[in-house]
Motif scaffolding. Structure first.
Motif, PDB file in Angstrom:
ATOM      1  N   PRO A   1       0.837  -1.274   0.068  1.00  0.00           N
ATOM      2  CA  PRO A   1       0.003   0.209   0.110  1.00  0.00           C
ATOM      3  C   PRO A   1       0.869   1.276   0.051  1.00  0.00           C
ATOM      4  CG  PRO A   1       0.178  -0.836   2.207  1.00  0.00           C
ATOM      5  CD  PRO A   1       0.674  -1.874   1.285  1.00  0.00           C
ATOM      6  N   ALA A   2       0.129   2.371  -0.401  1.00  0.00           N
ATOM      7  CA  ALA A   2       0.913   3.711  -0.477  1.00  0.00           C
ATOM      8  C   ALA A   2       1.439   3.961   1.073  1.00  0.00           C
ATOM      9  CB  ALA A   2       0.135   4.713  -0.830  1.00  0.00           C
ATOM     10  N   ALA A   3       0.997   3.588   1.941  1.00  0.00           N
ATOM     11  CA  ALA A   3       1.379   3.691   3.373  1.00  0.00           C
ATOM     12  C   ALA A   3       1.193   2.563   4.285  1.00  0.00           C
ATOM     13  CB  ALA A   3       0.707   4.879   4.170  1.00  0.00           C
ATOM     14  N   GLY A   4       2.375   2.158   4.909  1.00  0.00           N
ATOM     15  CA  GLY A   4       2.303   0.838   5.766  1.00  0.00           C
ATOM     16  C   GLY A   4       2.815  -0.416   4.954  1.00  0.00           C
ATOM     17  N   GLY A   5       2.851  -1.372   5.644  1.00  0.00           N
ATOM     18  CA  GLY A   5       3.351  -2.790   5.107  1.00  0.00           C
ATOM     19  C   GLY A   5       4.763  -2.629   4.477  1.00  0.00           C
ATOM     20  N   ASP A   6       5.577  -1.859   5.092  1.00  0.00           N
ATOM     21  CA  ASP A   6       7.098  -1.618   4.715  1.00  0.00           C
ATOM     22  C   ASP A   6       7.986  -3.070   4.535  1.00  0.00           C
ATOM     23  OD1 ASP A   6       6.555   1.282   4.493  1.00  0.00           O
ATOM     24  OD2 ASP A   6       7.968   1.742   6.164  1.00  0.00           O
ATOM     25  N   ASP A   7       7.601  -3.899   5.407  1.00  0.00           N
ATOM     26  CA  ASP A   7       8.357  -5.167   5.572  1.00  0.00           C
ATOM     27  C   ASP A   7       7.785  -6.368   4.791  1.00  0.00           C
ATOM     28  OD1 ASP A   7      10.378  -4.074   7.192  1.00  0.00           O
ATOM     29  OD2 ASP A   7       9.304  -4.492   8.899  1.00  0.00           O
ATOM     30  N   THR A   8       6.606  -6.055   3.964  1.00  0.00           N
ATOM     31  CA  THR A   8       5.741  -7.048   3.223  1.00  0.00           C
ATOM     32  C   THR A   8       7.027  -7.293   2.159  1.00  0.00           C
ATOM     33  OG1 THR A   8       3.844  -6.263   3.483  1.00  0.00           O
ATOM     34  CG2 THR A   8       4.360  -7.703   1.696  1.00  0.00           C
ATOM     35  N   LEU A   9       7.526  -9.022   1.976  1.00  0.00           N
ATOM     36  CA  LEU A   9       8.328  -9.119   0.798  1.00  0.00           C
ATOM     37  C   LEU A   9       7.523  -9.614  -0.498  1.00  0.00           C
ATOM     38  CD1 LEU A   9      10.638 -11.290   3.192  1.00  0.00           C
ATOM     39  CD2 LEU A   9      11.288  -9.344   2.150  1.00  0.00           C
ATOM     40  N   VAL A  10       8.222  -9.322  -1.565  1.00  0.00           N
ATOM     41  CA  VAL A  10       7.607  -9.714  -2.939  1.00  0.00           C
ATOM     42  C   VAL A  10       8.892 -10.208  -3.600  1.00  0.00           C
ATOM     43  CG1 VAL A  10       6.806  -8.894  -4.990  1.00  0.00           C
ATOM     44  CG2 VAL A  10       5.796  -8.125  -2.721  1.00  0.00           C
ATOM     45  N   GLY A  11       8.883 -11.394  -4.389  1.00  0.00           N
ATOM     46  CA  GLY A  11      10.003 -11.965  -4.978  1.00  0.00           C
ATOM     47  C   GLY A  11      10.475 -10.995  -6.187  1.00  0.00           C
ATOM     48  N   LEU A  12      11.678 -10.700  -6.202  1.00  0.00           N
ATOM     49  CA  LEU A  12      12.333  -9.857  -7.264  1.00  0.00           C
ATOM     50  C   LEU A  12      11.988 -10.402  -8.706  1.00  0.00           C
ATOM     51  CD1 LEU A  12      15.593  -9.379  -5.503  1.00  0.00           C
ATOM     52  CD2 LEU A  12      14.263  -7.409  -5.974  1.00  0.00           C
ATOM     53  N   ASP A  13      11.834 -11.734  -8.956  1.00  0.00           N
ATOM     54  CA  ASP A  13      11.647 -12.080  -9.976  1.00  0.00           C
ATOM     55  C   ASP A  13      10.172 -12.765 -10.080  1.00  0.00           C
ATOM     56  OD1 ASP A  13      11.161 -14.106 -12.041  1.00  0.00           O
ATOM     57  OD2 ASP A  13      13.131 -14.904 -12.216  1.00  0.00           O
ATOM     58  N   ALA A  14       9.465 -12.293 -10.730  1.00  0.00           N
ATOM     59  CA  ALA A  14       7.829 -12.489 -10.591  1.00  0.00           C
ATOM     60  C   ALA A  14       7.380 -13.793 -10.981  1.00  0.00           C
ATOM     61  CB  ALA A  14       6.954 -11.463 -11.511  1.00  0.00           C
ATOM     62  N   THR A  15       8.355 -14.504 -11.789  1.00  0.00           N
ATOM     63  CA  THR A  15       7.998 -15.812 -12.400  1.00  0.00           C
ATOM     64  C   THR A  15       8.629 -17.366 -11.590  1.00  0.00           C
ATOM     65  OG1 THR A  15       8.097 -14.763 -14.584  1.00  0.00           O
ATOM     66  CG2 THR A  15       8.317 -17.478 -14.565  1.00  0.00           C
ATOM     67  N   SER A  16       9.882 -16.844 -11.233  1.00  0.00           N
ATOM     68  CA  SER A  16      10.427 -17.846 -10.647  1.00  0.00           C
ATOM     69  C   SER A  16      11.302 -17.360  -9.576  1.00  0.00           C
ATOM     70  CB  SER A  16      11.239 -19.002 -11.575  1.00  0.00           C
ATOM     71  OG  SER A  16      11.940 -18.196 -12.369  1.00  0.00           O
ATOM     72  N   PRO A  17      11.080 -17.109  -8.444  1.00  0.00           N
ATOM     73  CA  PRO A  17      11.909 -16.193  -7.341  1.00  0.00           C
ATOM     74  C   PRO A  17      12.721 -17.136  -6.723  1.00  0.00           C
ATOM     75  CG  PRO A  17       9.482 -16.350  -6.544  1.00  0.00           C
ATOM     76  CD  PRO A  17       9.594 -16.762  -7.914  1.00  0.00           C
ATOM     77  N   THR A  18      12.593 -18.369  -6.607  1.00  0.00           N
ATOM     78  CA  THR A  18      13.514 -19.345  -6.016  1.00  0.00           C
ATOM     79  C   THR A  18      14.338 -20.055  -7.052  1.00  0.00           C
ATOM     80  OG1 THR A  18      11.786 -21.016  -5.961  1.00  0.00           O
ATOM     81  CG2 THR A  18      12.014 -19.535  -4.012  1.00  0.00           C
ATOM     82  N   ARG A  19      14.540 -19.698  -8.186  1.00  0.00           N
ATOM     83  CA  ARG A  19      15.426 -20.442  -9.243  1.00  0.00           C
ATOM     84  C   ARG A  19      16.200 -19.559 -10.116  1.00  0.00           C
ATOM     85  NH1 ARG A  19      16.415 -25.161 -11.073  1.00  0.00           N
ATOM     86  NH2 ARG A  19      17.231 -25.590 -13.181  1.00  0.00           N
ATOM     87  N   PHE A  20      17.363 -19.822  -9.920  1.00  0.00           N
ATOM     88  CA  PHE A  20      18.438 -18.957 -10.970  1.00  0.00           C
ATOM     89  C   PHE A  20      18.080 -19.219 -12.332  1.00  0.00           C
ATOM     90  CE2 PHE A  20      22.253 -16.867 -12.373  1.00  0.00           C
ATOM     91  CZ  PHE A  20      22.565 -16.069 -11.364  1.00  0.00           C
ATOM     92  N   ASP A  21      17.532 -18.175 -13.310  1.00  0.00           N
ATOM     93  CA  ASP A  21      17.335 -18.253 -14.397  1.00  0.00           C
ATOM     94  C   ASP A  21      17.193 -16.882 -15.174  1.00  0.00           C
ATOM     95  OD1 ASP A  21      14.749 -17.439 -13.695  1.00  0.00           O
ATOM     96  OD2 ASP A  21      13.681 -19.468 -13.967  1.00  0.00           O
ATOM     97  N   VAL A  22      16.841 -16.907 -16.504  1.00  0.00           N
ATOM     98  CA  VAL A  22      16.921 -15.817 -17.219  1.00  0.00           C
ATOM     99  C   VAL A  22      15.454 -14.974 -17.130  1.00  0.00           C
ATOM    100  CG1 VAL A  22      18.796 -16.388 -18.628  1.00  0.00           C
ATOM    101  CG2 VAL A  22      16.436 -16.759 -19.311  1.00  0.00           C
ATOM    102  N   SER A  23      14.492 -15.340 -16.537  1.00  0.00           N
ATOM    103  CA  SER A  23      13.199 -14.809 -16.429  1.00  0.00           C
ATOM    104  C   SER A  23      13.283 -13.435 -15.898  1.00  0.00           C
ATOM    105  CB  SER A  23      12.136 -15.829 -15.545  1.00  0.00           C
ATOM    106  OG  SER A  23      12.382 -15.737 -14.260  1.00  0.00           O
ATOM    107  N   TYR A  24      14.214 -13.135 -14.934  1.00  0.00           N
ATOM    108  CA  TYR A  24      14.531 -11.893 -14.478  1.00  0.00           C
ATOM    109  C   TYR A  24      14.660 -10.634 -15.517  1.00  0.00           C
ATOM    110  CZ  TYR A  24      17.667  -8.074 -13.066  1.00  0.00           C
ATOM    111  OH  TYR A  24      18.230  -6.732 -13.102  1.00  0.00           O
TER     112      TYR A  24
END
Length: 259
Positions: free
Chosen positions: A181-204
């Motif tokens: 949100p525009a305010a609050g929730g600062d520590d909410t985590l989101v994957g840097l890679d929207a497709t496969s954030p736990t696999r090292f690949d080229v989707s980034y």
């Protein structure tokens, strides 16, 4: 490292980031691992590190096992370099030979960390200049940023990008605003890679081409240069930034404090 990454894949990304944040401040000398002392404020509480860097306990555990087997022989700096390589490999990325022989710093500096480490808001010009100062080319910069194919970012770090920047896909921005949100929730985590954030690949890279980069600094990079896949070579090059060798520094018995 196999046990660590199997238990928590995100920790692999955290260790790669820990290595990067070590090397960019006075070289790859494990100074980032030092705890504060009454006479020294170290790097752990620098702006980009505080409440963000993690993985210290993993290095502590490895160091303890190594010391039990071969006392005062393997530096914390070398352990961190090896752990980051293994993290990438275990997440599906490349492997490479890690040059060894680094020694550990006896001191650390919060001021040096604040001056050297790029904030997530860095534009392309600043990013290029920061990497050039470490002997790393635009090609190295492009490849190393590929590490963002794994891991996650805090809402506080990507909020300005999805709310204010024009170089972001509107649908992607709307999606991320639902969890940040525009305010609050600062520590909410989101994957840097929207497709496969736990696999090292080229989707980034594909995300950036579609203007779906989570961090402004990543999207800025795409705006300036085509991507390359030279991650392993760039990691070796980064791992050679001003290492302590010979009689400089020491081999710490405990990675959190000087001997």
């Amino acid at each position: 490292m196999t046990q660590v990454v199997r238990q928590e894949p995100r920790m692999g990304a955290s260790l790669v980031r820990l290595f990067f944040h070590d090397c960019f401040v006075n070289g790859c000398d494990a100074s980032v691992l030092l705890d504060d002392t009454p006479t020294m404020i170290g790097e752990k509480n620098a702006v980009t590190n505080a409440n963000s860097l993690r993985g210290y306990e993993v290095i502590d555990d490895i160091k303890s096992r190594v010391e039990s087997a071969c006392r005062s022989t393997v530096s914390c700096a070398d352990i961190l370099a090896l752990a980051s390589r293994d993290a990438v490999t275990l997440l599906g990325g490349p492997s490479w030979t890690v040059p060894l022989g680094r020694r550990d710093a006896r001191t650390a500096s919060i001021a040096a960390a604040n001056a050297s480490l790029p904030p997530v808001s860095d534009g392309l010009t600043n990013l290029v200049a920061r990497f050039a100062a470490k002997g790393l080319s635009l090609r190295d910069l492009t490849a190393l940023c590929g590490a963002h194919t794994v891991g996650a970012a805090r809402c506080a770090n990507f909020r300005p990008h999805v709310y204010n920047d024009s170089n972001v896909d509107p649908g992607f921005a709307t999606l991320r605003k639902r969890t940040c949100p525009a305010a609050g929730g600062d520590d909410t985590l989101v994957g840097l890679d929207a497709t496969s954030p736990t696999r090292f690949d080229v989707s980034y890279y594909r995300d950036l081409m579609a203007r779906r980069g989570l961090l402004d600094s990543d999207q800025e990079l795409f705006n300036g240069e085509a991507f390359n896949r030279d991650f392993a070579a760039a990691m070796v090059k980064m791992g050679s930034i001003s290492p302590l060798i010979g009689s400089a520094g020491e081999i710490r018995l405990n990675c959190r404090r000087a001997n």
